[in-house]
Design a protein around this motif. Sequence first.
Motif, PDB file in Angstrom:
ATOM      1  N   ALA A 316     -23.898  11.969  36.714  1.00  0.00           N
ATOM      2  CA  ALA A 316     -22.317  12.559  37.456  1.00  0.00           C
ATOM      3  C   ALA A 316     -21.562  13.824  36.435  1.00  0.00           C
ATOM      4  CB  ALA A 316     -22.577  11.332  37.837  1.00  0.00           C
ATOM      5  N   PRO A 317     -20.863  14.066  37.707  1.00  0.00           N
ATOM      6  CA  PRO A 317     -20.376  15.228  36.645  1.00  0.00           C
ATOM      7  C   PRO A 317     -19.090  13.950  36.223  1.00  0.00           C
ATOM      8  CG  PRO A 317     -20.090  15.410  38.979  1.00  0.00           C
ATOM      9  CD  PRO A 317     -21.370  13.779  38.323  1.00  0.00           C
ATOM     10  N   SER A 318     -19.095  14.971  34.676  1.00  0.00           N
ATOM     11  CA  SER A 318     -17.601  14.107  33.549  1.00  0.00           C
ATOM     12  C   SER A 318     -16.508  13.554  33.785  1.00  0.00           C
ATOM     13  CB  SER A 318     -18.170  15.477  32.269  1.00  0.00           C
ATOM     14  OG  SER A 318     -17.914  16.516  32.255  1.00  0.00           O
ATOM     15  N   LEU A 320     -15.640  12.355  36.626  1.00  0.00           N
ATOM     16  CA  LEU A 320     -15.697  11.398  37.096  1.00  0.00           C
ATOM     17  C   LEU A 320     -15.773  10.498  36.582  1.00  0.00           C
ATOM     18  CD1 LEU A 320     -18.551  11.681  40.171  1.00  0.00           C
ATOM     19  CD2 LEU A 320     -15.800  11.851  40.217  1.00  0.00           C
ATOM     20  N   ASN A 321     -15.352  10.433  35.128  1.00  0.00           N
ATOM     21  CA  ASN A 321     -15.533   9.347  34.753  1.00  0.00           C
ATOM     22  C   ASN A 321     -14.506   8.559  34.414  1.00  0.00           C
ATOM     23  OD1 ASN A 321     -18.151   9.353  34.507  1.00  0.00           O
ATOM     24  ND2 ASN A 321     -18.158  10.742  32.227  1.00  0.00           N
ATOM     25  N   HIS A 322     -13.586  10.650  34.339  1.00  0.00           N
ATOM     26  CA  HIS A 322     -11.721   9.309  33.770  1.00  0.00           C
ATOM     27  C   HIS A 322     -11.038   9.477  35.329  1.00  0.00           C
ATOM     28  CE1 HIS A 322     -12.911   9.367  29.274  1.00  0.00           C
ATOM     29  NE2 HIS A 322     -13.258  10.044  29.743  1.00  0.00           N
ATOM     30  N   THR A 323     -10.162   8.507  34.885  1.00  0.00           N
ATOM     31  CA  THR A 323      -9.560   8.974  36.781  1.00  0.00           C
ATOM     32  C   THR A 323      -8.658   9.281  35.922  1.00  0.00           C
ATOM     33  OG1 THR A 323      -9.598   6.336  36.843  1.00  0.00           O
ATOM     34  CG2 THR A 323      -8.623   7.201  38.138  1.00  0.00           C
TER      35      THR A 323
ATOM     36  N   GLN B  68     -12.069   6.383  42.101  1.00  0.00           N
ATOM     37  CA  GLN B  68     -12.422   7.352  40.932  1.00  0.00           C
ATOM     38  C   GLN B  68     -13.701   6.516  41.536  1.00  0.00           C
ATOM     39  OE1 GLN B  68     -12.837   5.196  37.988  1.00  0.00           O
ATOM     40  NE2 GLN B  68     -14.011   6.257  37.492  1.00  0.00           N
ATOM     41  N   ARG B  75     -22.404   9.686  43.714  1.00  0.00           N
ATOM     42  CA  ARG B  75     -22.846  10.734  42.826  1.00  0.00           C
ATOM     43  C   ARG B  75     -24.592   9.523  42.417  1.00  0.00           C
ATOM     44  NH1 ARG B  75     -23.262  15.940  40.424  1.00  0.00           N
ATOM     45  NH2 ARG B  75     -25.845  15.479  39.708  1.00  0.00           N
ATOM     46  N   LYS B 104     -20.898  19.676  31.685  1.00  0.00           N
ATOM     47  CA  LYS B 104     -20.755  19.740  32.736  1.00  0.00           C
ATOM     48  C   LYS B 104     -20.312  17.961  33.501  1.00  0.00           C
ATOM     49  CE  LYS B 104     -21.994  22.388  36.419  1.00  0.00           C
ATOM     50  NZ  LYS B 104     -22.629  22.154  37.372  1.00  0.00           N
ATOM     51  N   GLU B 105     -22.051  17.439  33.115  1.00  0.00           N
ATOM     52  CA  GLU B 105     -22.706  16.255  33.384  1.00  0.00           C
ATOM     53  C   GLU B 105     -22.853  14.999  32.139  1.00  0.00           C
ATOM     54  OE1 GLU B 105     -24.958  16.890  37.976  1.00  0.00           O
ATOM     55  OE2 GLU B 105     -25.990  16.968  36.258  1.00  0.00           O
ATOM     56  N   ASN B 106     -22.744  13.562  32.793  1.00  0.00           N
ATOM     57  CA  ASN B 106     -22.920  12.820  31.705  1.00  0.00           C
ATOM     58  C   ASN B 106     -24.479  12.400  32.374  1.00  0.00           C
ATOM     59  OD1 ASN B 106     -21.053  13.385  30.204  1.00  0.00           O
ATOM     60  ND2 ASN B 106     -19.422  12.255  31.351  1.00  0.00           N
ATOM     61  N   ARG B 150     -11.894   4.521  31.817  1.00  0.00           N
ATOM     62  CA  ARG B 150     -11.357   5.734  30.581  1.00  0.00           C
ATOM     63  C   ARG B 150     -10.392   5.402  29.277  1.00  0.00           C
ATOM     64  NH1 ARG B 150      -9.108   3.876  34.204  1.00  0.00           N
ATOM     65  NH2 ARG B 150      -6.383   4.204  34.751  1.00  0.00           N
TER      66      ARG B 150
END
Lengths: 335, 227
Positions: A316-318, A320-323, B68, B75, B104-106, B150
């Motif tokens: 997933a795009p990174s 997206l991890n952080h709000t 979020q 995804r 870019k991605e994890n 987060r």
Amino acid sequence: ESTLSVSNGLGMIASFDRSTGEMDRVLSQTKIFGGAYSDEVDLRLELQWGYYTPFNSEHDTIPGDDYGQSSGAYVFRPSMPNQPLNVLPTCKSGKDSTRFVPTPLGLEVHTFYGHDDECWVHQIVRVTQDQPWIEVEYTVGPVPIKDGRGKEVVSRFLTPDIANNGVFFTDSNARAFLKRQRDYRPSWNLTTVHEPIAGNYYPVTAAIFLQDENTSFAVLTDRARGGSSIVDGTLEVKVQRRTLVDDRHGVGEPLNETVGGMTPYPPFGDATRMGRGVIVSGVHRLMVGGGNTGAQLARSAMDGIFAQPLIFVGSAPSDLNHTNVTDTTLEDEEA
Amino acid sequence: SHPFYELEDALGVVQHHDSITGTGKEHVARDYSRRVQAGIDKATPHVLSIILNQMFPNRTLKSAIDLQNSGLQERLEETLQYCPLLLNESICEAATNTVFEGGKENMYVVVYNPLYQQSLQPRTWVVRVPVSMPGIYSVERVDDDIILSRDQTGNNKQLVHARVVNARNDNYTTHENNTIWQVEFLAGPLLPLGAVTYRVALQQPLGETESLNEDDEILPNNFIEIS
């Protein structure tokens, strides 16, 4: 200085000979309730690779004996009834025959075995943090047959400190453990032993172990095997077979797959290129414990080895991890 | 019509001794594995939906955080796939297709424990996944904290060197040469029929030469060297 010892953090310490990479002993203290440790078990342990040449009715049959039963899918029969195991020497793969490889969770010891530097057994012994066993991953093949002999490949575990007096245990379909006694049958009086090796091999689907009142040693397999304790203080498990003569009980061909490794269908490989023989990989997990605890050792791990965790992976795009949601989004959302 | 039927049927066929011991002809052996694989392919979407529901229990969008999450959930619903990670093949497109470059991605790794009985020791398992490039990766457990990830101060973050290993069984690997990069970490504790989720992120790309290669003799610090 000559040995390297590593611990898995659960009270088990494995020692290796620095120059040969061979394992030489395992110290084990099993953690018991309340965080205490049981008394320490110090077991000499050596891993060997070898093979039996299979009975080949075309040139092993005794004149006049028309009952030339070759080794094959339905029969295990070494070329001589009490043939000693042909032990494989280590061999150099690249610049050395052994390599210590650190991993993020522990240590791997890579060792290669074969003849005249044709290495056809690659063994990786792993000691890993928080894993209660020593993992032996092997890749065997293509089994060479240019000497005109088939080979039935065996991994043998030498534990000379355990006085098992011909007794060992194998599981019955991962349920009961059955006591096996060399050259003995519980249901009838076995007086003449015709096949002291083949006659003492038994099916193993989850684990095989031997023990005495001080120490127990168990080998957990990741698939069905044949196994035995042909010599006191040793266990062995057969991992691969390559025979050159059909045993005349089945599909009219010997266990001699030469498509090995390569799928002959495009796009992976061209159909004309026949491989040199099947290559197999597998894992044995070794566990050491106090006296007469073989079944307990095996049971504690065999279900987990059968039902290994399933791994799912996604991306997933990174961001997206952080709000990075602002209040307005919140208001919009509530609206 | 049950999604598991085809797998059960294949497992019934493979009870034959030729399949269990591999004594059948090679093409028969491959037919056994073809049947089992077809069964797995049929069953996987069903298992995936169970896993995703476990990861993202249906929630009303009562807060920004869920907003979020819904992005992440969508995804992962698109990309999450079962990776057999067998001894003789190193295949996991979802892993090797993750674009780590430039952060870019994890990658998300879900480890599902199929055992239903609680074992004495808390169950942990060594997970080895292929990645597309050398480097130092962070591995962070985010399962039910996905929402709060987060806030994570990173106290459950492990830093792992990707290391080069030989690709298994060079038929299938999609890698030109025979080596792949692999991230290895300890997953768990795994509860019975439970799943844990890890986020793998590239912390520091390394050149192919400076990465920890197999010949380094340095021992990891979590091992005590006993003379």
